[in-house]
Design an enzyme around this catalytic site. Structure first.
Site, PDB file in Angstrom:
ATOM      1  N   TYR A 115      40.114  41.238  39.037  1.00 20.35           N
ATOM      2  CA  TYR A 115      39.261  39.855  38.106  1.00 20.35           C
ATOM      3  C   TYR A 115      39.243  40.211  36.866  1.00 20.35           C
ATOM      4  O   TYR A 115      39.026  41.148  36.587  1.00 20.35           O
ATOM      5  CB  TYR A 115      38.111  39.713  38.684  1.00 20.35           C
ATOM      6  N   SER A 116      39.881  39.162  36.143  1.00 24.40           N
ATOM      7  CA  SER A 116      39.866  39.430  34.435  1.00 24.40           C
ATOM      8  C   SER A 116      38.592  39.362  34.131  1.00 24.40           C
ATOM      9  O   SER A 116      37.778  38.731  34.589  1.00 24.40           O
ATOM     10  CB  SER A 116      40.746  38.297  33.761  1.00 24.40           C
TER      11      SER A 116
ATOM     12  N   CYS B  87      48.197  32.259  31.493  1.00 25.55           N
ATOM     13  CA  CYS B  87      47.372  32.626  32.617  1.00 25.55           C
ATOM     14  C   CYS B  87      46.741  31.745  33.467  1.00 25.55           C
ATOM     15  O   CYS B  87      46.374  30.844  32.898  1.00 25.55           O
ATOM     16  CB  CYS B  87      46.255  33.519  31.849  1.00 25.55           C
TER      17      CYS B  87
ATOM     18  N   GLU C  55      50.276  36.320  32.779  1.00 22.89           N
ATOM     19  CA  GLU C  55      49.570  37.014  33.942  1.00 22.89           C
ATOM     20  C   GLU C  55      49.103  35.679  34.883  1.00 22.89           C
ATOM     21  O   GLU C  55      48.305  34.928  34.572  1.00 22.89           O
ATOM     22  CB  GLU C  55      48.250  37.627  33.413  1.00 22.89           C
TER      23      GLU C  55
ATOM     24  N   TYR D  11      48.645  34.535  39.146  1.00 21.62           N
ATOM     25  CA  TYR D  11      48.331  35.030  40.354  1.00 21.62           C
ATOM     26  C   TYR D  11      48.156  33.873  41.532  1.00 21.62           C
ATOM     27  O   TYR D  11      48.062  32.676  41.183  1.00 21.62           O
ATOM     28  CB  TYR D  11      46.996  35.892  40.350  1.00 21.62           C
TER      29      TYR D  11
HETATM   30  C1  LIG Z   1      45.701  40.491  37.520  1.00 23.16           C
HETATM   31  C2  LIG Z   1      44.938  39.442  38.236  1.00 23.16           C
HETATM   32  C3  LIG Z   1      43.848  38.868  37.703  1.00 23.16           C
HETATM   33  C4  LIG Z   1      43.046  37.981  38.425  1.00 23.16           C
HETATM   34  N1  LIG Z   1      41.936  37.371  37.755  1.00 23.16           N
HETATM   35  C5  LIG Z   1      41.130  36.430  38.599  1.00 23.16           C
HETATM   36  C6  LIG Z   1      40.016  35.858  37.896  1.00 23.16           C
HETATM   37  O1  LIG Z   1      39.590  36.042  36.771  1.00 23.16           O
HETATM   38  N2  LIG Z   1      39.286  34.953  38.737  1.00 23.16           N
HETATM   39  C7  LIG Z   1      39.653  34.887  40.042  1.00 23.16           C
HETATM   40  O2  LIG Z   1      39.047  34.006  40.542  1.00 23.16           O
HETATM   41  N3  LIG Z   1      40.636  35.365  40.745  1.00 23.16           N
HETATM   42  C8  LIG Z   1      41.375  35.930  39.871  1.00 23.16           C
HETATM   43  N4  LIG Z   1      42.475  36.748  40.519  1.00 23.16           N
HETATM   44  C9  LIG Z   1      42.618  36.497  41.759  1.00 23.16           C
HETATM   45  C10 LIG Z   1      42.058  37.338  42.619  1.00 23.16           C
HETATM   46  O3  LIG Z   1      42.426  38.929  42.535  1.00 23.16           O
HETATM   47  C11 LIG Z   1      41.869  37.128  44.313  1.00 23.16           C
HETATM   48  O4  LIG Z   1      43.271  37.105  44.807  1.00 23.16           O
HETATM   49  C12 LIG Z   1      41.353  35.757  44.487  1.00 23.16           C
HETATM   50  O5  LIG Z   1      40.194  35.638  44.421  1.00 23.16           O
HETATM   51  C13 LIG Z   1      41.430  35.548  46.095  1.00 23.16           C
HETATM   52  O6  LIG Z   1      40.819  36.922  46.976  1.00 23.16           O
HETATM   53  P1  LIG Z   1      40.033  36.506  48.335  1.00 23.16           P
HETATM   54  O7  LIG Z   1      39.805  38.088  48.633  1.00 23.16           O
HETATM   55  O8  LIG Z   1      38.871  35.673  47.950  1.00 23.16           O
HETATM   56  O9  LIG Z   1      40.925  35.788  49.111  1.00 23.16           O
HETATM   57  P2  LIG Z   1      41.931  36.572  50.313  1.00 23.16           P
HETATM   58  O10 LIG Z   1      41.021  36.874  51.473  1.00 23.16           O
HETATM   59  O11 LIG Z   1      42.833  37.598  49.694  1.00 23.16           O
HETATM   60  O12 LIG Z   1      42.868  35.434  50.567  1.00 23.16           O
HETATM   61  C14 LIG Z   1      43.798  34.697  49.987  1.00 23.16           C
HETATM   62  C15 LIG Z   1      44.122  33.498  50.290  1.00 23.16           C
HETATM   63  O13 LIG Z   1      44.255  33.350  51.543  1.00 23.16           O
HETATM   64  C16 LIG Z   1      43.445  31.966  52.030  1.00 23.16           C
HETATM   65  N5  LIG Z   1      42.603  32.399  53.236  1.00 23.16           N
HETATM   66  C17 LIG Z   1      42.354  34.008  53.698  1.00 23.16           C
HETATM   67  N6  LIG Z   1      41.738  33.853  54.944  1.00 23.16           N
HETATM   68  C18 LIG Z   1      41.847  32.471  55.346  1.00 23.16           C
HETATM   69  C19 LIG Z   1      41.256  31.672  56.488  1.00 23.16           C
HETATM   70  N7  LIG Z   1      41.110  32.419  57.547  1.00 23.16           N
HETATM   71  N8  LIG Z   1      41.688  30.623  56.537  1.00 23.16           N
HETATM   72  C20 LIG Z   1      42.180  29.781  55.581  1.00 23.16           C
HETATM   73  N9  LIG Z   1      42.671  30.308  54.429  1.00 23.16           N
HETATM   74  C21 LIG Z   1      42.479  31.851  54.439  1.00 23.16           C
HETATM   75  C22 LIG Z   1      42.335  32.098  50.921  1.00 23.16           C
HETATM   76  O14 LIG Z   1      42.097  30.697  50.697  1.00 23.16           O
HETATM   77  C23 LIG Z   1      42.732  32.538  49.667  1.00 23.16           C
HETATM   78  O15 LIG Z   1      43.482  31.566  48.886  1.00 23.16           O
HETATM   79  C24 LIG Z   1      43.177  37.626  39.722  1.00 23.16           C
HETATM   80  C25 LIG Z   1      44.554  38.536  40.402  1.00 23.16           C
HETATM   81  C26 LIG Z   1      45.200  39.162  39.455  1.00 23.16           C
HETATM   82  C27 LIG Z   1      46.473  39.748  40.160  1.00 23.16           C
END
Ligand SMILES: Cc1cc2nc3c(=O)[nH]c(=O)nc-3n(C[C@H](O)[C@H](O)[C@H](O)COP(=O)(O)OP(=O)(O)OC[C@H]3O[C@@H](n4cnc5c(N)ncnc54)[C@H](O)[C@@H]3O)c2cc1C
Length: 394
Positions: A193-194, A352, A392, A394
């Site tokens: 997360y940024s 971004c 950047e 994602y």
């Molecule tokens: C460099 C970088 C910076 C970032 N900065 C930010 C930031 O500032 N703010 C931010 O919010 N995010 C940011 N992200 C993204 C963050 O890291 C996560 O990838 C994001 O929050 C999703 O993670 P999660 O664990 O909630 O989803 P995950 O559990 O990893 O799921 C990924 C996707 O699959 C879908 N999914 C998972 N399970 C199910 C299911 N059972 N049914 C339907 N759909 C499903 C989810 O909707 C989601 O869209 C950044 C990523 C990077 C690489």
């Protein structure tokens, strides 16, 4: 093979031999000879007390090793050894580093090559905390930035680090590992997360930072973060990222293009300029896309930032009765401004947000550059190599 471990080292090329770290270390793990100041891997327990007192940042060096470098080896160094390829050692620390590296490499892919930090950016601290030794933060505040009606929930979350040192620069990220295990019974992988606050804290000189998190349907980590309550504890790794950084040079001109939570680092950039260089000669221009004003994070506070500090183009794609507009469309409307900035070597471009935005933004840059006779790919590659083009997504 021994289990890989992270060894704390000091960069002899940067160290000014002031011995402040040696005097601070509670375990006497730091020592010196006539040549170098070095860390004894057998004594260092990663307490990090030496990190904030170092005036140069030479202390923020780490290598993953299977056999730690001895004191004698370190005394003989003129510069730090490169990170060795450890092959298939299967270590937990190594696996985490690989995960983070892969996430960052993927996030920066759109730059068209290996990203570089701006020449005047401060030296970032990276990998201070890892899965084996995370920092523990407490939630100091959490509030919803977007309206219920907008459908999207984006939250501003403030984390307090108490007396732990977690130095971050604008543009860096931290890692959050959601508690519990995945469907295969394995611990969840960390998510990045940024950081959306500047280096001196969400509140100046407080040891806190903020995140801008969008709740994803079914998303493990974003749900965990968005459900946190005041006072809850969160395990944090990082900081991460050494290239998507803000130039310290106040004459640097910043062209920032974002959607949704991609605004997080730009909030940090803007607050940094507001706090330390409000009269900077380098201007800041932002193109920020969202569906509607009430789904655009920080809509209210952003509108209060004076236009002379930050020229804002807030662009909406779902306003009833109004034609859809995306950031790349507004870039074309403002092509004269962008062409002038592209031709100026003081300009730094930052993109971004969601991966889907890259193509349209890139195409607008291409159209604008080529309309003035500049070959876009070559211009972009020069900017990237000079640390002036950053993506950047994602
Ligand atoms: C460099 C970088 C910076 C970032 N900065 C930010 C930031 O500032 N703010 C931010 O919010 N995010 C940011 N992200 C993204 C963050 O890291 C996560 O990838 C994001 O929050 C999703 O993670 P999660 O664990 O909630 O989803 P995950 O559990 O990893 O799921 C990924 C996707 O699959 C879908 N999914 C998972 N399970 C199910 C299911 N059972 N049914 C339907 N759909 C499903 C989810 O909707 C989601 O869209 C950044 C990523 C990077 C690489």
């Amino acid at each position: 093979m021994n289990k890989p471990l992270k060894q704390h080292l000091i960069d002899p090329e940067i160290c000014i031999r002031c011995y402040t770290c040696e005097m601070t270390c509670p375990l006497e793990a730091i020592t010196h000879d006539d040549n170098n100041v070095v860390v004894d891997a057998e004594k260092c327990n990663f307490c990090m007390d030496c990190i904030p007192v170092c005036p140069t940042g030479s202390i923020d060096e780490w290598r993953i090793v299977t056999t730690p470098y001895s004191l004698d080896e370190q005394f003989g160094w003129e510069d730090l050894p490169e990170q060795k390829d450890l092959g298939d050692s299967g270590g937990e620390v190594e696996a985490l580093d690989d995960t983070i590296e892969a996430l960052l490499a993927e996030a920066h892919k759109g730059a068209g090559g290996r990203s570089r930090a701006p020449a005047s950016a401060a030296k970032p601290t990276v990998n201070l905390y890892n899965l084996g030794k995370p920092a523990t933060a407490r939630v100091q505040g959490t509030y919803r930035l977007t309206s219920e009606e907008s459908g999207a929930e984006v939250r501003h979350i403030i984390l307090d680090f108490g007396n732990q040192s977690l130095p971050v620069l604008e543009g860096q990220s931290i890692g959050i590992t959601p508690p519990g295990v995945d469907a295969k019974g394995k611990p969840h992988l960390p998510r990045l997360y940024s950081v959306s606050s500047p280096r001196d804290g969400e509140r100046p000189h407080y040891n806190n930072l903020s995140l801008t998190v969008k709740r994803e349907d079914g998303g493990v980590c974003s749900t965990y973060l968005c459900d946190l309550k005041m006072g809850d504890e969160v395990k944090v790794t990082g900081p991460f990222g050494a290239t998507f950084l803000m130039p310290d040079d106040p004459s640097a001109r910043l062209l920032m293009i974002c959607t949704g939570t991609g605004s997080a680092p730009f909030r940090a950039f803007t607050m940094r300029r507001q706090r330390v260089a409000a009269g900077a000669s380098g201007d800041m221009v932002m193109f920020f896309g969202a569906r509607t004003p009430d789904s655009l994070p920080y809509f209210g506070p952003l509108n209060k930032v004076p236009e002379r500090l930050l020229k804002k183009h807030l662009v909406f794609s779902r306003i009833p009765g109004v034609a859809k507009e995306y950031v790349q469309d507004r870039m074309m409307v403002e092509q004269e401004v962008i062409a002038e900035m592209l031709a100026d070597p003081a300009t730094h471009i930052y993109i971004c947000g969601l991966k889907g935005m890259e193509q349209g933004v890139e195409q607008s840059f291409k159209n604008i550059a080529e309309s003035t006779g500049m070959p876009w790919e070559a211009t972009r590659d020069v900017m990237r190599d000079e640390g002036r083009y950053h993506v950047e997504t994602y």
